[in-house]
Design an enzyme around this catalytic site. Structure first.
Site, PDB file in Angstrom:
ATOM      1  N   ASP A 133      49.159  36.521  27.672  1.00  0.00           N
ATOM      2  CA  ASP A 133      48.880  37.107  26.363  1.00  0.00           C
ATOM      3  C   ASP A 133      48.856  35.937  25.382  1.00  0.00           C
ATOM      4  OD1 ASP A 133      48.999  38.907  24.038  1.00  0.00           O
ATOM      5  OD2 ASP A 133      51.095  38.283  23.919  1.00  0.00           O
ATOM      6  N   ASP A 188      48.915  36.130  21.203  1.00  0.00           N
ATOM      7  CA  ASP A 188      49.752  36.239  19.998  1.00  0.00           C
ATOM      8  C   ASP A 188      51.166  36.697  20.329  1.00  0.00           C
ATOM      9  OD1 ASP A 188      46.735  37.300  18.664  1.00  0.00           O
ATOM     10  OD2 ASP A 188      47.761  35.494  17.991  1.00  0.00           O
TER      11      ASP A 188
HETATM   12  C1  XBP Z   1      47.851  40.643  19.030  1.00  0.00           C
HETATM   13  C2  XBP Z   1      46.998  41.528  18.223  1.00  0.00           C
HETATM   14  C3  XBP Z   1      45.896  40.926  17.389  1.00  0.00           C
HETATM   15  C4  XBP Z   1      46.500  39.985  16.340  1.00  0.00           C
HETATM   16  C5  XBP Z   1      45.527  39.711  15.206  1.00  0.00           C
HETATM   17  O1  XBP Z   1      47.066  40.241  20.132  1.00  0.00           O
HETATM   18  O2  XBP Z   1      47.173  42.746  18.279  1.00  0.00           O
HETATM   19  O3  XBP Z   1      45.230  41.997  16.750  1.00  0.00           O
HETATM   20  O4  XBP Z   1      47.623  40.638  15.741  1.00  0.00           O
HETATM   21  O5  XBP Z   1      44.294  39.194  15.719  1.00  0.00           O
HETATM   22  P1  XBP Z   1      47.751  39.837  21.576  1.00  0.00           P
HETATM   23  P2  XBP Z   1      42.907  39.893  15.276  1.00  0.00           P
HETATM   24  O6  XBP Z   1      47.183  40.833  22.566  1.00  0.00           O
HETATM   25  O7  XBP Z   1      47.299  38.418  21.829  1.00  0.00           O
HETATM   26  O8  XBP Z   1      49.271  39.935  21.442  1.00  0.00           O
HETATM   27  O9  XBP Z   1      42.946  40.020  13.772  1.00  0.00           O
HETATM   28  O10 XBP Z   1      41.844  38.943  15.780  1.00  0.00           O
HETATM   29  O11 XBP Z   1      42.903  41.227  15.976  1.00  0.00           O
HETATM   30 MG    MG Z   2      51.143  39.532  22.048  1.00  0.00          MG
END
Ligand code: XBP
Ligand code: MG
Length: 228
Positions: free
Chosen positions: A7, A9
C-alpha cells in the site's frame, strides 16, 4: 511466497498530512470556504479516494459543486501534493527501505496496490527512493484504474493479475482498515502497521498487526510460506 505488495499512503510513508495540506491549498485556490482540520480529515479518510472524499464533503455541505469541478479541484490538489513531495517533505516509514532491499535480494517481485493516483506514486518514488516508480516496483495498481476502490478487492486483484500470480503467492503491507479489508478479500496475507491517521482503525482482519514492519518479520513469513 513470490511477491510483496505495498500500500502507499500511510504504509510506504506518512503522506496523509501532506494530502490534507494539498486539499486545503486547492480549496483556497478555488476560493472555496472549505478547510479540512486534522479531526475532519481523520473522519473523511474512512472514504477512500480524494475525489470521493470531496464529493462526500460537498454533499454534507449541501453545496452545488459539480463532479467536473471536483475533478478539476483534484488535479490542482495533486499538483500541490506532488510539489510538497518534490520539496522533500515526506520520508519513508522506518523499515520500508529494508523490506524493499530484502525483497530484491531474495528474488521477491515488488508491486504497489493503492487508492491514490499514479502521479502521486511517481512523485513519492522520485522523492523517497530517488528513482521513477517503474524502477522500484514491477507493477503499480493505482487509483482510478479499477471500478471499486478499497475496501473492495479490485486494486489487489489487478496487481496480482498484472503479476500473473495467485493471491496466495503474495504478502501485502497495509496501514488502514479499508486496506486490510481490500487485501484480505482479494485473498492475500496482510501485515498491518497503523499510521498516524489510521491509529484508531480496527485492523483485526490482518494476519499480524505491528507498530513497524521489520525484515525479521518478513523473513518469518517468507520462510513459512515458501514451498521447497
Ligand atoms: C489512501 C487514499 C487516497 C489518499 C489521497 O490511499 O485513500 O485517496 O488519501 O490520494 P492508499 P488521492 O490506498 O495508498 O492508502 O487524493 O489521489 O485519492
Ligand atoms: Mg494506506
Amino acid at each position: 511466497m513470490k511477491a510483496l505488495i505495498f500500500d502507499v499512503d500511510g504504509t510506504l510513508a506518512e503522506t496523509e498530512e501532506w494530502h490534507r495540506h494539498a486539499f486545503n491549498r486547492a480549496f483556497a485556490d478555488a476560493e472555496l470556504d472549505w478547510h479540512w482540520s486534522v479531526e475532519t480529515y481523520t473522519r473523511l479518510l474512512k472514504t477512500t479516494g480524494g475525489k470521493e472524499r470531496m464529493r462526500l464533503w460537498r454533499d454534507l455541505c449541501v453545496q452545488d459543486i459539480s463532479d467536473e469541478m471536483i475533478s478539476d479541484l483534484h488535479r490542482i490538489k495533486t499538483a500541490h501534493y506532488s510539489r510538497f513531495l518534490a520539496q522533500g517533505r515526506v520520508t519513508l516509514r522506518p523499515g520500508i527501505s529494508d523490506l524493499i532491499s530484502y525483497g530484491r535480494a531474495n528474488g521477491l517481485r515488488l508491486a504497489v496496490a493503492t487508492t491514490t493516483n499514479r502521479l502521486n506514486v511517481e512523485a513519492l518514488c522520485l522523492s523517497c527512493f530517488g528513482h521513477p516508480a517503474e524502477e522500484v516496483f514491477e507493477v503499480i495498481a493505482a487509483g482510478d484504474e479499477v471500478p471499486m476502490k478499497k475496501p473492495a478487492p479490485d486494486v489487489y486483484l489487478l496487481a496480482m493479475a498484472l503479476l500473473g500470480l495467485e493471491p496466495s503467492d503474495a504478502l501485502a503491507f497495509e496501514d488502514s482498515q479499508n486496506g486490510v479489508l481490500s487485501a484480505k478479500s482479494a485473498g492475500l496475507r496482510v501485515i498491518a502497521s497503523p499510521s498516524l491517521y489510521s491509529r484508531s482503525d480496527c485492523l483485526d482482519g490482518a494476519d499480524e498487526v505491528v507498530s513497524s514492519i521489520t525484515t525479521d518479520l518478513l523473513k518469518k513469513y517468507h520462510t513459512q510460506y515458501s514451498s521447497g
